[in-house]
Design a protein around this motif. Structure first.
Motif, PDB file in Angstrom:
ATOM      1  N   MET A 100       0.842  -1.199   0.000  1.00 58.54           N
ATOM      2  CA  MET A 100       0.000   0.000   0.000  1.00 58.54           C
ATOM      3  C   MET A 100       0.879   1.252   0.000  1.00 58.54           C
ATOM      4  N   PRO A 101       0.347   2.373  -0.494  1.00 59.36           N
ATOM      5  CA  PRO A 101       1.149   3.612  -0.594  1.00 59.36           C
ATOM      6  C   PRO A 101       1.676   4.082   0.756  1.00 59.36           C
ATOM      7  N   ALA A 102       2.925   4.507   0.769  1.00 59.97           N
ATOM      8  CA  ALA A 102       3.582   4.959   2.001  1.00 59.97           C
ATOM      9  C   ALA A 102       2.872   6.161   2.616  1.00 59.97           C
ATOM     10  N   GLU A 103       2.269   7.020   1.786  1.00 62.66           N
ATOM     11  CA  GLU A 103       1.609   8.211   2.342  1.00 62.66           C
ATOM     12  C   GLU A 103       0.416   7.858   3.230  1.00 62.66           C
ATOM     13  N   TRP A 104      -0.125   6.669   3.087  1.00 63.16           N
ATOM     14  CA  TRP A 104      -1.206   6.217   3.966  1.00 63.16           C
ATOM     15  C   TRP A 104      -0.690   5.941   5.383  1.00 63.16           C
ATOM     16  N   PHE A 105       0.619   5.788   5.514  1.00 67.52           N
ATOM     17  CA  PHE A 105       1.222   5.399   6.792  1.00 67.52           C
ATOM     18  C   PHE A 105       2.104   6.519   7.351  1.00 67.52           C
ATOM     19  N   ASN A 106       1.673   7.740   7.149  1.00 65.83           N
ATOM     20  CA  ASN A 106       2.398   8.910   7.637  1.00 65.83           C
ATOM     21  C   ASN A 106       2.243   8.998   9.154  1.00 65.83           C
ATOM     22  N   HIS A 107       3.345   9.093   9.849  1.00 63.89           N
ATOM     23  CA  HIS A 107       3.338   9.088  11.317  1.00 63.89           C
ATOM     24  C   HIS A 107       2.646  10.309  11.913  1.00 63.89           C
ATOM     25  N   LYS A 108       2.366  11.325  11.112  1.00 68.37           N
ATOM     26  CA  LYS A 108       1.701  12.526  11.621  1.00 68.37           C
ATOM     27  C   LYS A 108       0.177  12.411  11.562  1.00 68.37           C
ATOM     28  N   LYS A 109      -0.323  11.345  10.954  1.00 70.62           N
ATOM     29  CA  LYS A 109      -1.770  11.140  10.916  1.00 70.62           C
ATOM     30  C   LYS A 109      -2.263  10.806  12.323  1.00 70.62           C
ATOM     31  N   LYS A 110      -3.473  11.256  12.593  1.00 73.69           N
ATOM     32  CA  LYS A 110      -4.031  11.115  13.940  1.00 73.69           C
ATOM     33  C   LYS A 110      -4.057   9.663  14.417  1.00 73.69           C
ATOM     34  N   ILE A 111      -4.325   8.737  13.524  1.00 77.13           N
ATOM     35  CA  ILE A 111      -4.436   7.320  13.898  1.00 77.13           C
ATOM     36  C   ILE A 111      -3.120   6.767  14.466  1.00 77.13           C
ATOM     37  N   PHE A 112      -1.996   7.356  14.074  1.00 79.88           N
ATOM     38  CA  PHE A 112      -0.691   6.864  14.530  1.00 79.88           C
ATOM     39  C   PHE A 112      -0.151   7.628  15.737  1.00 79.88           C
ATOM     40  N   ILE A 113      -0.887   8.621  16.198  1.00 83.47           N
ATOM     41  CA  ILE A 113      -0.444   9.395  17.359  1.00 83.47           C
ATOM     42  C   ILE A 113      -1.045   8.772  18.624  1.00 83.47           C
ATOM     43  N   VAL A 114      -0.196   8.495  19.581  1.00 83.75           N
ATOM     44  CA  VAL A 114      -0.602   7.824  20.815  1.00 83.75           C
ATOM     45  C   VAL A 114      -1.149   8.853  21.800  1.00 83.75           C
ATOM     46  N   SER A 115      -2.329   8.578  22.329  1.00 82.25           N
ATOM     47  CA  SER A 115      -2.967   9.500  23.282  1.00 82.25           C
ATOM     48  C   SER A 115      -2.329   9.363  24.668  1.00 82.25           C
ATOM     49  N   ALA A 116      -2.616  10.342  25.506  1.00 87.91           N
ATOM     50  CA  ALA A 116      -2.107  10.308  26.895  1.00 87.91           C
ATOM     51  C   ALA A 116      -2.677   9.101  27.642  1.00 87.91           C
ATOM     52  N   ARG A 117      -3.917   8.792  27.369  1.00 85.38           N
ATOM     53  CA  ARG A 117      -4.566   7.638  28.017  1.00 85.38           C
ATOM     54  C   ARG A 117      -3.874   6.323  27.623  1.00 85.38           C
ATOM     55  N   GLU A 118      -3.539   6.218  26.338  1.00 86.85           N
ATOM     56  CA  GLU A 118      -2.845   5.022  25.858  1.00 86.85           C
ATOM     57  C   GLU A 118      -1.447   4.920  26.467  1.00 86.85           C
ATOM     58  N   LYS A 119      -0.757   6.057  26.595  1.00 89.11           N
ATOM     59  CA  LYS A 119       0.571   6.063  27.229  1.00 89.11           C
ATOM     60  C   LYS A 119       0.480   5.533  28.659  1.00 89.11           C
ATOM     61  N   LYS A 120      -0.546   5.967  29.386  1.00 85.52           N
ATOM     62  CA  LYS A 120      -0.733   5.498  30.763  1.00 85.52           C
ATOM     63  C   LYS A 120      -0.964   3.990  30.799  1.00 85.52           C
ATOM     64  N   PHE A 121      -1.720   3.488  29.818  1.00 79.59           N
ATOM     65  CA  PHE A 121      -1.953   2.042  29.736  1.00 79.59           C
ATOM     66  C   PHE A 121      -0.630   1.298  29.579  1.00 79.59           C
ATOM     67  N   TYR A 122       0.243   1.789  28.692  1.00 77.27           N
ATOM     68  CA  TYR A 122       1.532   1.125  28.479  1.00 77.27           C
ATOM     69  C   TYR A 122       2.397   1.177  29.737  1.00 77.27           C
ATOM     70  N   GLU A 123       2.327   2.273  30.440  1.00 76.01           N
ATOM     71  CA  GLU A 123       3.077   2.366  31.699  1.00 76.01           C
ATOM     72  C   GLU A 123       2.509   1.408  32.738  1.00 76.01           C
ATOM     73  N   LYS A 124       1.195   1.279  32.744  1.00 78.79           N
ATOM     74  CA  LYS A 124       0.541   0.402  33.716  1.00 78.79           C
ATOM     75  C   LYS A 124       0.904  -1.067  33.495  1.00 78.79           C
TER      76      LYS A 124
END
Length: 194
Positions: A53-77
């Protein structure tokens, strides 16, 4: 595989399953092996398709690839930092290992790292669900003993890799933004010196 075989050897005869072409233990061993190979093949096929699939679909600046604060807490937990290095990294299949950052001050390299991580996130996330396709490889009365447990094991194999990629991207994003600020300062300094 061994645990599943051990369980099925005891459970299947009690449920009245009678394979017609092999003795029960051999039928169970063969069925488990076929399902493990099938789930690997299905995951591999979808990984192959996603990588095309095209690389532009997997741009790290897209919202889907940005980790939320809540998700960060889950990983720490779940204390991901303690066990993440024990999970095998399969970057050798794409000729880009994500175990270490080889060029931490080079944002061109970090963008490639992000791209590979984003591909990996999508592949591992979809594999969690796609692995359940194998339950349709057997008649209905057999999928519960073979396909379903192997698909659940596939979930347990893919989720940690997905979590690790997401967790690492938070650290990588800090490094990337720091490099951008440094480059802007250097550029401003060079222009001021002219």
């Amino acid at each position: 595989m061994a645990v599943l075989i051990g369980i099925d050897v005891n459970v299947m005869p009690r449920l009245g399953f009678t394979p017609w072409f092999l003795p029960m233990p051999w039928f169970i061993v063969l069925s488990v092996i076929i399902n493990v190979v099938a789930v690997i093949a299905v995951d591999g096929l979808f990984a192959f398709i996603i990588r095309r699939m095209p690389a532009e679909w997997f741009n790290h600046k897209k919202k889907i690839f940005i980790v939320s604060a809540r998700e960060k807490k889950f990983y720490e937990k779940i204390k991901i930092r303690k066990w993440k290095d024990k999970v095998p990294e399969l970057g050798q299949f794409t000729n880009f290992s994500k175990n270490k950052i080889a060029e931490p001050k080079n944002n061109v390299y970090l963008e490639r790292y992000f791209l590979e991580a984003c591909y990996g996130e999508v592949i591992h996330f979809l594999s969690v669900f796609i692995g359940f396709v194998i339950i349709f490889f057997y008649p209905l009365e057999y999928w519960l003993c073979f396909g379903f447990p192997v698909a659940v094991a596939n979930v347990l194999m893919n989720l940690p890799s997905f979590f690790i990629l997401r967790y690492n991207s938070t650290k990588l994003r800090v490094l990337y933004e720091s490099n951008e600020r440094r480059e802007q300062r250097e550029k401003a300094q060079n222009e001021a010196n002219k």
